[in-house]
Design an enzyme around this catalytic site. Structure first.
Site, PDB file in Angstrom:
ATOM      1  N   ASP A  43     -11.482 -14.519  14.697  1.00  0.00           N
ATOM      2  CA  ASP A  43     -12.459 -15.485  15.626  1.00  0.00           C
ATOM      3  C   ASP A  43     -13.819 -15.481  14.856  1.00  0.00           C
ATOM      4  O   ASP A  43     -14.697 -14.822  14.843  1.00  0.00           O
ATOM      5  CB  ASP A  43     -12.722 -14.854  16.962  1.00  0.00           C
ATOM      6  CG  ASP A  43     -13.455 -15.616  17.840  1.00  0.00           C
ATOM      7  OD1 ASP A  43     -14.239 -16.461  17.449  1.00  0.00           O
ATOM      8  OD2 ASP A  43     -13.088 -15.236  19.176  1.00  0.00           O
ATOM      9  N   ASP A  63      -7.449 -13.546   9.001  1.00  0.00           N
ATOM     10  CA  ASP A  63      -6.441 -13.102   9.669  1.00  0.00           C
ATOM     11  C   ASP A  63      -5.923 -12.071   8.743  1.00  0.00           C
ATOM     12  O   ASP A  63      -5.349 -12.493   7.865  1.00  0.00           O
ATOM     13  CB  ASP A  63      -5.342 -14.416   9.969  1.00  0.00           C
ATOM     14  CG  ASP A  63      -4.391 -13.727  10.872  1.00  0.00           C
ATOM     15  OD1 ASP A  63      -3.881 -12.535  10.910  1.00  0.00           O
ATOM     16  OD2 ASP A  63      -3.651 -14.613  11.532  1.00  0.00           O
ATOM     17  N   VAL A  64      -5.951 -11.098   9.024  1.00  0.00           N
ATOM     18  CA  VAL A  64      -5.370  -9.828   8.061  1.00  0.00           C
ATOM     19  C   VAL A  64      -3.868  -9.794   7.913  1.00  0.00           C
ATOM     20  O   VAL A  64      -3.514  -9.426   6.806  1.00  0.00           O
ATOM     21  CB  VAL A  64      -5.936  -8.594   8.774  1.00  0.00           C
ATOM     22  CG1 VAL A  64      -7.424  -8.372   8.355  1.00  0.00           C
ATOM     23  CG2 VAL A  64      -4.946  -8.256   9.791  1.00  0.00           C
ATOM     24  N   TYR A 171       4.104  -1.771  19.717  1.00  0.00           N
ATOM     25  CA  TYR A 171       2.906  -1.238  19.342  1.00  0.00           C
ATOM     26  C   TYR A 171       2.708   0.350  18.759  1.00  0.00           C
ATOM     27  O   TYR A 171       2.256   0.549  17.636  1.00  0.00           O
ATOM     28  CB  TYR A 171       1.905  -1.195  20.702  1.00  0.00           C
ATOM     29  CG  TYR A 171       0.528  -1.030  20.126  1.00  0.00           C
ATOM     30  CD1 TYR A 171      -0.454  -1.883  19.724  1.00  0.00           C
ATOM     31  CD2 TYR A 171      -0.090   0.318  20.483  1.00  0.00           C
ATOM     32  CE1 TYR A 171      -1.722  -1.659  19.540  1.00  0.00           C
ATOM     33  CE2 TYR A 171      -1.158   0.531  20.361  1.00  0.00           C
ATOM     34  CZ  TYR A 171      -2.352  -0.513  19.764  1.00  0.00           C
ATOM     35  OH  TYR A 171      -3.496  -0.136  19.531  1.00  0.00           O
ATOM     36  N   LYS A 175       1.501   1.190  14.879  1.00  0.00           N
ATOM     37  CA  LYS A 175       0.378   2.332  14.551  1.00  0.00           C
ATOM     38  C   LYS A 175       1.088   3.466  13.797  1.00  0.00           C
ATOM     39  O   LYS A 175       0.228   3.927  13.082  1.00  0.00           O
ATOM     40  CB  LYS A 175      -0.234   2.537  15.638  1.00  0.00           C
ATOM     41  CG  LYS A 175      -1.007   1.297  16.419  1.00  0.00           C
ATOM     42  CD  LYS A 175      -2.016   1.027  15.379  1.00  0.00           C
ATOM     43  CE  LYS A 175      -3.129   0.035  16.091  1.00  0.00           C
ATOM     44  NZ  LYS A 175      -4.173  -0.399  15.137  1.00  0.00           N
ATOM     45  N   THR A 206     -12.285  -1.734  25.024  1.00  0.00           N
ATOM     46  CA  THR A 206     -12.412  -2.869  24.088  1.00  0.00           C
ATOM     47  C   THR A 206     -11.802  -4.275  24.756  1.00  0.00           C
ATOM     48  O   THR A 206     -11.203  -4.119  25.994  1.00  0.00           O
ATOM     49  CB  THR A 206     -11.827  -2.641  22.846  1.00  0.00           C
ATOM     50  OG1 THR A 206     -10.335  -2.693  23.342  1.00  0.00           O
ATOM     51  CG2 THR A 206     -12.130  -1.284  22.257  1.00  0.00           C
TER      52      THR A 206
END
Length: 263
Positions: A43, A63-64, A171, A175, A206
């Site tokens: 963004d 964008d990684v 997720y 991680k 966040t």
């Protein structure tokens, strides 16, 4: 905590990914005064908003999960500044739909059933940004840092890699992979003067937390989880790991969850 001291003097060139919000934005604000400060986010407007009041800061749209874009970004930093000293990689995504399924199950008093309903697109999105994106950033960073025999990379992981919440397999897997990847790279590059470490936050206030259903937040509170961390609290840990005071830390995963659990 003084940002110049954390960054290791104002002569550093620093890249922060995910810098448009949350932990990345908090890190960026604490790094005001670095010689060069590049704030990357998919963004661009958000990154520009964070960069605007910070001295020597500029924003970039990245964008990684796109390896070519990450390579372009780091090559431009090396060209414009002559090197790259510190990377704080905070870019990442969650899955609001899976969170809602977990919340619905909790409110109904039944176990969550997510894996059977999880589509491949959602799996690949989370793994593509969180794990592949970390590989892209680490690879680009060490390509610049290893020849110069100097540098520090801090990756934002997650406590979810350890407690693996029910209903959140993609997720947690992403991680856990981030932690193992960072540790493997850390062992490889530490002989060349480059340190890689991980901060693994628990729940933090966040944008991701803002999308967490109220039911899940209540469940966390009722389980004795305590208050969510602030982005600034996690940023302080990340900048300690990036700084000279952590010169003997490489391949560490620092659990920053307020004591919710230990490993």
């Amino acid at each position: 905590m003084n940002s110049v001291q954390v960054a290791g003097r104002s002569d550093k060139v620093v890249l922060v990914t995910g810098a448009g919000s949350g932990i990345g934005a908090a890190v960026a604000r604490k790094l005001a005064g670095a010689r060069g400060l590049v704030l990357a986010d998919r963004d661009l407007a958000a990154a520009e908003h964070v960069a605007a009041p910070l001295a020597n800061a500029r924003a970039a749209e990245v964008d990684v999960s796109d390896p070519d874009r990450v390579d372009w970004l780091v090559a431009g930093i090396e060209r414009d500044y002559g090197g790259l000293d510190v990377v704080v990689h905070a870019a990442g995504v969650d899955d609001p739909q899976a969170k809602q399924w977990i919340a619905d199950a909790w409110e109904a008093g039944r176990p969550p059933e997510v894996t059977a309903a999880l589509d491949v697109r959602s799996w690949r999105r989370v793994l593509g940004v969180n794990l592949d994106g970390t590989f892209h950033v680490l690879r680009a960073a060490v390509r610049v840092m290893v020849p110069r025999r100097s540098g520090a990379v801090v990756v934002v992981g997650s406590s979810s890699a350890f407690d693996a919440p029910a209903g959140y397999p993609h997720y947690s897997a992403s991680k856990a992979g981030v932690h193992a990847l960072a540790q493997a790279v850390a062992k490889e590059v530490v002989p060349f003067g480059v340190r890689v470490n991980v901060v693994a936050p628990g729940p933090t206030e966040t944008g991701m937390a803002a999308r967490t259903p109220d039911a899940l937040r209540r469940a966390f509170s009722e389980s004795g989880g305590g208050a969510y961390a602030t982005p600034e609290e996690i940023a302080d840990v990340a900048l300690f790991l990036a700084g000279e005071g952590a010169s003997n830390l490489a391949g560490s995963v620092v659990l920053a969850n307020g004591g919710r659990f230990t490993v």
